[in-house]
Motif scaffolding. Structure first.
Motif, PDB file in Angstrom:
ATOM      1  N   GLN A 102      -0.980 -24.159 -23.214  1.00 33.21           N
ATOM      2  CA  GLN A 102      -1.204 -22.746 -23.502  1.00 33.21           C
ATOM      3  C   GLN A 102      -0.275 -22.176 -24.564  1.00 33.21           C
ATOM      4  O   GLN A 102      -0.581 -21.146 -25.152  1.00 33.21           O
ATOM      5  CB  GLN A 102      -1.013 -21.926 -22.220  1.00 33.21           C
ATOM      6  CG  GLN A 102      -1.936 -22.326 -21.111  1.00 33.21           C
ATOM      7  CD  GLN A 102      -1.655 -21.550 -19.857  1.00 33.21           C
ATOM      8  OE1 GLN A 102      -1.573 -20.325 -19.872  1.00 33.21           O
ATOM      9  NE2 GLN A 102      -1.494 -22.256 -18.754  1.00 33.21           N
ATOM     10  N   LYS A 162      -1.527 -20.775 -27.899  1.00 35.59           N
ATOM     11  CA  LYS A 162      -2.701 -19.904 -27.853  1.00 35.59           C
ATOM     12  C   LYS A 162      -2.481 -18.561 -27.171  1.00 35.59           C
ATOM     13  O   LYS A 162      -3.192 -17.612 -27.455  1.00 35.59           O
ATOM     14  CB  LYS A 162      -3.843 -20.647 -27.174  1.00 35.59           C
ATOM     15  CG  LYS A 162      -4.245 -21.884 -27.941  1.00 35.59           C
ATOM     16  CD  LYS A 162      -5.258 -22.696 -27.198  1.00 35.59           C
ATOM     17  CE  LYS A 162      -5.527 -23.981 -27.971  1.00 35.59           C
ATOM     18  NZ  LYS A 162      -6.181 -24.970 -27.203  1.00 35.59           N
ATOM     19  N   VAL A 163      -1.558 -18.494 -26.239  1.00 32.58           N
ATOM     20  CA  VAL A 163      -1.305 -17.233 -25.528  1.00 32.58           C
ATOM     21  C   VAL A 163       0.188 -16.942 -25.509  1.00 32.58           C
ATOM     22  O   VAL A 163       1.013 -17.842 -25.609  1.00 32.58           O
ATOM     23  CB  VAL A 163      -1.843 -17.263 -24.079  1.00 32.58           C
ATOM     24  CG1 VAL A 163      -3.349 -17.373 -24.051  1.00 32.58           C
ATOM     25  CG2 VAL A 163      -1.222 -18.361 -23.267  1.00 32.58           C
ATOM     26  N   ARG A 203      -9.796 -17.141 -16.925  1.00 30.36           N
ATOM     27  CA  ARG A 203      -8.834 -16.951 -18.023  1.00 30.36           C
ATOM     28  C   ARG A 203      -8.247 -18.281 -18.498  1.00 30.36           C
ATOM     29  O   ARG A 203      -7.936 -18.445 -19.674  1.00 30.36           O
ATOM     30  CB  ARG A 203      -7.722 -16.015 -17.547  1.00 30.36           C
ATOM     31  CG  ARG A 203      -6.672 -15.739 -18.563  1.00 30.36           C
ATOM     32  CD  ARG A 203      -5.641 -14.789 -18.020  1.00 30.36           C
ATOM     33  NE  ARG A 203      -4.507 -14.710 -18.906  1.00 30.36           N
ATOM     34  CZ  ARG A 203      -3.379 -14.134 -18.602  1.00 30.36           C
ATOM     35  NH1 ARG A 203      -3.227 -13.548 -17.438  1.00 30.36           N
ATOM     36  NH2 ARG A 203      -2.391 -14.116 -19.451  1.00 30.36           N
TER      37      ARG A 203
END
Length: 81
Positions: A20, A23-24, A50
């Motif tokens: 992740q 990307k986040v 999510r």
């Protein structure tokens, strides 16, 4: 079941968070259902939706490939959405 598998060991947990990072801003882990909390299934499904992309990426690791049958199908994700 995937929530348990991902959070079972620190190594697995860290690999999932690493999926992740680019990307986040804030990485999240899957959560498990709590039978005593009335909105728990809703929260669980929101979190799963999510993080489905990261779960799929985590399962691409050959080390975890035997867990791929546990990943939900496109039709199941449509129902969740």
């Amino acid at each position: 079941m995937l929530a348990v598998l991902i959070t079972l060991t620190p190594g697995r947990r860290n690999k999932f968070i690493d999926c992740q990072k680019a990307k986040v801003r804030i990485a999240v882990l899957p959560i498990m259902d709590v039978k005593t909390c009335s909105n728990s299934p809703l929260v669980l499904l929101k979190r799963a939706y999510r993080s489905w992309e990261f779960t799929r990426e985590w399962l691409q690791n050959p080390k975890y490939s035997n867990y791929q049958p546990l990943f939900t199908t496109h039709d199941e994700w449509t129902i969740v959405k």
